[in-house]
Write a protein that holds these residues in place. Structure first.
Motif, PDB file in Angstrom:
ATOM      1  N   PRO A   5      12.755   5.731   4.719  1.00 35.41           N
ATOM      2  CA  PRO A   5      12.740   4.243   5.007  1.00 35.41           C
ATOM      3  C   PRO A   5      11.387   3.969   5.418  1.00 35.41           C
ATOM      4  CG  PRO A   5      14.708   5.618   6.115  1.00 35.41           C
ATOM      5  CD  PRO A   5      13.696   6.610   5.323  1.00 35.41           C
ATOM      6  N   LYS A   6      10.457   4.531   6.086  1.00 35.72           N
ATOM      7  CA  LYS A   6       9.215   3.973   6.484  1.00 35.72           C
ATOM      8  C   LYS A   6       8.390   3.573   5.254  1.00 35.72           C
ATOM      9  CE  LYS A   6       5.380   4.311   9.890  1.00 35.72           C
ATOM     10  NZ  LYS A   6       4.591   3.816   8.886  1.00 35.72           N
ATOM     11  N   THR A   9       9.523   0.011   4.559  1.00 27.94           N
ATOM     12  CA  THR A   9       9.189  -0.916   5.463  1.00 27.94           C
ATOM     13  C   THR A   9       7.711  -1.172   5.627  1.00 27.94           C
ATOM     14  OG1 THR A   9       9.050   0.626   7.450  1.00 27.94           O
ATOM     15  CG2 THR A   9      11.343  -0.507   7.054  1.00 27.94           C
ATOM     16  N   ASP A  10       6.761  -0.193   5.391  1.00 26.63           N
ATOM     17  CA  ASP A  10       5.408  -0.486   5.148  1.00 26.63           C
ATOM     18  C   ASP A  10       5.040  -1.251   4.059  1.00 26.63           C
ATOM     19  OD1 ASP A  10       4.983   1.067   7.513  1.00 26.63           O
ATOM     20  OD2 ASP A  10       4.235   3.048   6.493  1.00 26.63           O
ATOM     21  N   LEU A  12       7.280  -3.486   2.820  1.00 24.60           N
ATOM     22  CA  LEU A  12       7.632  -4.799   2.789  1.00 24.60           C
ATOM     23  C   LEU A  12       7.016  -5.567   3.915  1.00 24.60           C
ATOM     24  CD1 LEU A  12      11.603  -3.911   3.240  1.00 24.60           C
ATOM     25  CD2 LEU A  12      10.236  -5.169   1.238  1.00 24.60           C
ATOM     26  N   ALA A  13       6.124  -4.924   4.793  1.00 23.24           N
ATOM     27  CA  ALA A  13       5.209  -5.439   5.786  1.00 23.24           C
ATOM     28  C   ALA A  13       4.278  -6.099   5.320  1.00 23.24           C
ATOM     29  CB  ALA A  13       4.901  -4.486   6.892  1.00 23.24           C
ATOM     30  N   VAL A  25       8.954  -8.031   7.974  1.00 20.58           N
ATOM     31  CA  VAL A  25       9.273  -7.012   8.828  1.00 20.58           C
ATOM     32  C   VAL A  25       9.087  -7.382  10.374  1.00 20.58           C
ATOM     33  CG1 VAL A  25       8.960  -4.715   9.635  1.00 20.58           C
ATOM     34  CG2 VAL A  25       8.796  -5.290   7.262  1.00 20.58           C
ATOM     35  N   GLU A  28      11.607  -9.818  11.658  1.00 18.37           N
ATOM     36  CA  GLU A  28      12.994  -9.290  11.599  1.00 18.37           C
ATOM     37  C   GLU A  28      13.904  -9.912  10.512  1.00 18.37           C
ATOM     38  OE1 GLU A  28      14.076 -10.178  15.730  1.00 18.37           O
ATOM     39  OE2 GLU A  28      13.085  -8.410  16.483  1.00 18.37           O
ATOM     40  N   VAL A  30      14.174  -8.067   7.816  1.00 18.41           N
ATOM     41  CA  VAL A  30      14.732  -7.127   7.056  1.00 18.41           C
ATOM     42  C   VAL A  30      15.732  -6.455   7.745  1.00 18.41           C
ATOM     43  CG1 VAL A  30      14.235  -4.861   5.901  1.00 18.41           C
ATOM     44  CG2 VAL A  30      12.387  -6.774   6.100  1.00 18.41           C
ATOM     45  N   ASP A  32      18.901  -3.982   9.202  1.00 19.68           N
ATOM     46  CA  ASP A  32      18.907  -2.559   9.602  1.00 19.68           C
ATOM     47  C   ASP A  32      19.752  -1.925   8.772  1.00 19.68           C
ATOM     48  OD1 ASP A  32      18.187  -0.249  10.886  1.00 19.68           O
ATOM     49  OD2 ASP A  32      19.536  -0.605  12.564  1.00 19.68           O
ATOM     50  N   ILE A  34      19.022  -0.352   5.568  1.00 19.81           N
ATOM     51  CA  ILE A  34      18.107   0.300   4.154  1.00 19.81           C
ATOM     52  C   ILE A  34      18.892   1.582   3.923  1.00 19.81           C
ATOM     53  CG2 ILE A  34      16.210   1.484   3.421  1.00 19.81           C
ATOM     54  CD1 ILE A  34      14.433  -0.465   5.352  1.00 19.81           C
TER      55      ILE A  34
END
Length: 367
Positions: A5-6, A9-10, A12-13, A25, A28, A30, A32, A34
């Motif tokens: 997941p990280k 999210t990295d 997508l940030a 990200v 908020e 995205v 929760d 994934i």
């Protein structure tokens, strides 16, 4: 390559939402949720409105970011969610409505629905924006009276909420439980089910801005009346009766319900329906077949206005059955009577709003 997941999210940030400049990200956006299955990644992006102008570009940018920063071989599946506005609280269900008028009767068979239908159309003819809710859950008659029995209201999304779109006819926005049930079968509902259905028709419908919202309530006093009083701030009530003593006795009960200390809804006035019979071939003749001026006497006794006296004319019944309210024929005896009634309702509503405080919803104390 192993995905986790990280990594997602990295990536997508690095995507920014054009409306605020924030990355999706930290904003908020995205969800929760994934999910990773080998090289397949799925998640949701959250937007405030389904009509967000940046929605498509942000979704494409999110997919591109994962391909650029994680791997071009990742299969990306992105769902879109919108923030739904919460359902309105009781008393806030009709924010665009200026006046809510309950048309009520102490007993059935006095022509209350005929009065409500013609009053709504007459108000529309006078230039007002009008809505009409057939709140008689167990005996809906408005679809037939407006000749829209085959209508099936649809949903539209407004600010993230799915709302029922009222049917429009003769300048009146109309909803009835009759649009959603089989007209040939009895509606066998317990009180709670009926009350919930009514709350949906009021609060989950797109009534828009209205000058007058007419409630055609069931006869008598029941759970349905309590549901309306607990959810809608009613401006005033119009009580319908015939001149008969038995009808007048029940009309008193209806008046007492609205004037109860816990309810405290002003009575705008009385309407005497079937005041006299006038044959079409003898329009000047009046035959008082149900008694004479009983409502007039009751209005004087209770010190409430007599808003109108509607005669019995064969065309009233025919008009209701044909889906053409009598008031559409402005030159007829009944057409003029209903227009005069509408004008009186406007006068009394204006006077009530000048002289009295706004009505509040009825709050029941829970033990």
């Amino acid at each position: 390559m192993t995905l986790y997941p990280k990594l997602i999210t990295d990536a997508l940030a690095t995507v920014r939402y054009p409306g605020t400049g924030k990355d999706i990200v930290s904003a908020e956006m995205v969800a929760d949720n994934i999910r990773i299955d080998g090289m397949h990644v799925s998640f949701s992006l959250i937007f405030e409105k389904p009509t967000d102008p940046f929605m498509k570009s942000v979704v494409k940018a999110a997919e591109a970011a994962i391909h650029a920063y994680v791997s071009p071989e990742v299969e990306v599946e992105i769902a879109v969610e919108t923030i739904k506005e919460p359902a309105p609280e009781p008393g806030e269900m009709l924010p665009g409505v200026k006046n809510v008028i309950a048309v009520s009767s102490g007993k059935g068979g006095v022509g209350k629905s005929t009065i409500a239908a013609n009053l709504a159309v007459a108000l529309a003819q006078l230039g007002y924006k009008v809505g009409l809710l057939d709140a008689d859950i167990f005996g809906p008659s408005m679809p037939k009276m407006f000749q829209v029995e085959d209508a099936r209201p649809y949903l539209e999304t407004v600010n993230g909420r799915d709302l029922i779109v009222p049917v429009e006819k003769y300048g009146v926005k109309l909803l009835s439980i009759g649009f959603f049930v089989n007209p040939d079968q009895a509606t066998l509902w317990r009180g709670g089910m009926a009350s919930n259905a009514l709350k949906q028709l009021v609060g989950d419908s797109n009534w828009g801005d209205l000058d007058y919202f007419i409630l055609d309530t069931p006869p008598g006093t029941s759970d349905i009346h309590l549901t309306l009083l607990q959810n809608v701030a009613i401006t005033g009530a119009v009580i319908v009766s015939t001149p008969q003593q038995v009808a007048l006795a029940d009309a008193r009960k209806g008046i007492n319900m609205y004037l109860n200390d816990k309810v405290n809804v002003p009575i705008l006035g009385l309407v005497e329906n079937m005041a006299w019979f006038t044959p079409a071939e003898l329009p000047q003749n009046k035959y008082y077949i149900f008694g004479k001026e009983g409502c007039k006497q009751l209005s004087q006794e209770l010190n409430v206005p007599l808003l109108g006296q509607i005669p019995v004319v064969q065309s009233i019944c025919e008009s209701g059955d044909n889906g053409m309210p009598s008031v559409l024929d402005k030159d007829s005896i009944t057409g003029q009577a209903f227009l005069d009634l509408a004008k009186r309702v406007v006068e009394e509503t204006d006077r009530r709003n000048r002289e009295k405080d706004p009505t509040h919803i009825v709050e029941m104390n829970k033990k």
